[in-house]
Design a protein around this motif. Structure first.
Motif, short mmCIF file in Angstrom:
data_model
loop_
_atom_site.label_atom_id
_atom_site.label_comp_id
_atom_site.label_asym_id
_atom_site.label_seq_id
_atom_site.Cartn_x
_atom_site.Cartn_y
_atom_site.Cartn_z
N ILE A 17 -15.04 25.70 -33.09
CA ILE A 17 -14.96 25.13 -31.75
C ILE A 17 -15.68 23.79 -31.78
O ILE A 17 -16.88 23.73 -32.05
N ASP A 18 -14.96 22.70 -31.52
CA ASP A 18 -15.59 21.39 -31.58
C ASP A 18 -16.52 21.16 -30.39
O ASP A 18 -16.51 21.90 -29.41
N VAL A 19 -17.36 20.15 -30.50
CA VAL A 19 -18.37 19.89 -29.48
C VAL A 19 -17.73 19.57 -28.12
O VAL A 19 -18.23 20.01 -27.09
N ALA A 20 -16.63 18.83 -28.12
CA ALA A 20 -15.97 18.53 -26.85
C ALA A 20 -15.58 19.81 -26.12
O ALA A 20 -15.78 19.93 -24.90
N SER A 21 -15.06 20.79 -26.84
CA SER A 21 -14.70 22.08 -26.23
C SER A 21 -15.94 22.84 -25.78
O SER A 21 -15.94 23.51 -24.74
N ARG A 22 -17.02 22.72 -26.56
CA ARG A 22 -18.27 23.38 -26.17
C ARG A 22 -18.80 22.79 -24.86
O ARG A 22 -19.34 23.51 -24.02
N ILE A 23 -18.66 21.48 -24.70
CA ILE A 23 -19.12 20.84 -23.46
C ILE A 23 -18.32 21.36 -22.27
O ILE A 23 -18.89 21.66 -21.22
N VAL A 24 -17.02 21.49 -22.43
CA VAL A 24 -16.18 22.03 -21.35
C VAL A 24 -16.64 23.44 -21.00
O VAL A 24 -16.79 23.78 -19.82
N GLU A 25 -16.88 24.27 -22.00
CA GLU A 25 -17.33 25.64 -21.77
C GLU A 25 -18.71 25.65 -21.10
O GLU A 25 -18.95 26.42 -20.17
N PHE A 26 -19.61 24.79 -21.56
CA PHE A 26 -20.96 24.70 -20.99
C PHE A 26 -20.88 24.32 -19.50
O PHE A 26 -21.52 24.95 -18.66
N ARG A 27 -20.07 23.32 -19.19
CA ARG A 27 -19.95 22.88 -17.79
C ARG A 27 -19.32 23.96 -16.91
O ARG A 27 -19.66 24.08 -15.73
N ALA A 28 -18.40 24.73 -17.47
CA ALA A 28 -17.79 25.82 -16.70
C ALA A 28 -18.81 26.91 -16.39
O ALA A 28 -18.85 27.44 -15.28
N LYS A 29 -19.66 27.21 -17.37
CA LYS A 29 -20.68 28.26 -17.17
C LYS A 29 -21.85 27.77 -16.34
O LYS A 29 -22.45 28.54 -15.58
N TYR A 30 -22.20 26.50 -16.50
CA TYR A 30 -23.38 25.94 -15.84
C TYR A 30 -23.02 24.61 -15.17
O TYR A 30 -23.36 23.53 -15.67
N PRO A 31 -22.35 24.67 -14.01
CA PRO A 31 -21.90 23.43 -13.37
C PRO A 31 -23.04 22.49 -12.98
O PRO A 31 -22.83 21.29 -12.86
N GLU A 32 -24.24 23.01 -12.81
CA GLU A 32 -25.39 22.15 -12.49
C GLU A 32 -26.16 21.76 -13.75
O GLU A 32 -27.16 21.05 -13.66
N GLY A 33 -25.68 22.20 -14.90
CA GLY A 33 -26.37 21.92 -16.15
C GLY A 33 -26.20 20.48 -16.59
O GLY A 33 -25.37 19.74 -16.06
N SER A 34 -27.00 20.10 -17.57
CA SER A 34 -26.90 18.74 -18.10
C SER A 34 -27.34 18.72 -19.56
O SER A 34 -28.09 19.58 -20.02
N LEU A 35 -26.85 17.73 -20.26
CA LEU A 35 -27.24 17.46 -21.63
C LEU A 35 -28.04 16.17 -21.61
O LEU A 35 -27.56 15.16 -21.10
#
Length: 165
Positions: free
Chosen positions: A11-29
């Protein structure tokens, strides 16, 4: 087939970011640190550390660190060393906080065999390419798919034969 580490389960990082934002919409990197090391192992490096915050007040964000040689060893990584280190550190930070995985479920032997025909022929694509920017994209795709060093070197050689427009 549990040892298979090809493009079917990465799973590439771009896909991981999409998954992260879906799970944690208020999250940030966020960047934690970025530094340059001189002459470590005979090379200069950029070292980037990132944090993956699940919420604005996350007390235990995931932390990830990555480094890249400076200058980058190929014409595709040269002048994008910081971006490459940043992206890798983001990916590691998201994995460290257990928000995303680095690979999909393990493919069965039949799934791997059936997908073999669908695996990209990066060298064929590169040979047909007419621009350095297209070759750069093919190189990055091949690198992300864990193509062999020989394949990456051949793509680089093709790019060396073209001039930037």
């Amino acid at each position: 087939m549990a040892d298979y580490k090809g493009p079917l389960n990465y799973i590439d990082v771009a896909s991981r970011i999409v998954e992260f934002r879906a799970k944690y919409p208020e999250g940030s990197l966020q960047q934690v640190t970025m530094e340059f090391l001189s002459d470590f192992g005979g090379k200069d490096w950029v070292v980037y550390t990132a944090a993956a915050y699940r919420t604005p007040d996350d007390e235990r964000p995931g932390i990830g660190t990555a480094w890249e040689p400076v200058p980058g060893p190929t014409r595709f990584t040269k002048d994008s060393e910081v971006q490459n280190a940043e992206t890798a550190a983001w990916g590691r930070a998201m994995v460290a906080v257990l928000a995303v995985d680095t690979k999909k479920g393990i493919a069965s032997h039949e799934e791997v065999r059936n997908r073999q025909v669908e695996v990209r022929d990066f060298l064929k694509e590169a040979a047909a390419s007419q621009s350095v920017s297209d070759l750069r994209q093919i190189y990055n795709d091949a690198r992300q798919a864990n193509a062999s060093k020989d394949v990456l070197a051949q793509i680089t050689a093709l790019a060396d034969g073209l001039s930037e427009h």
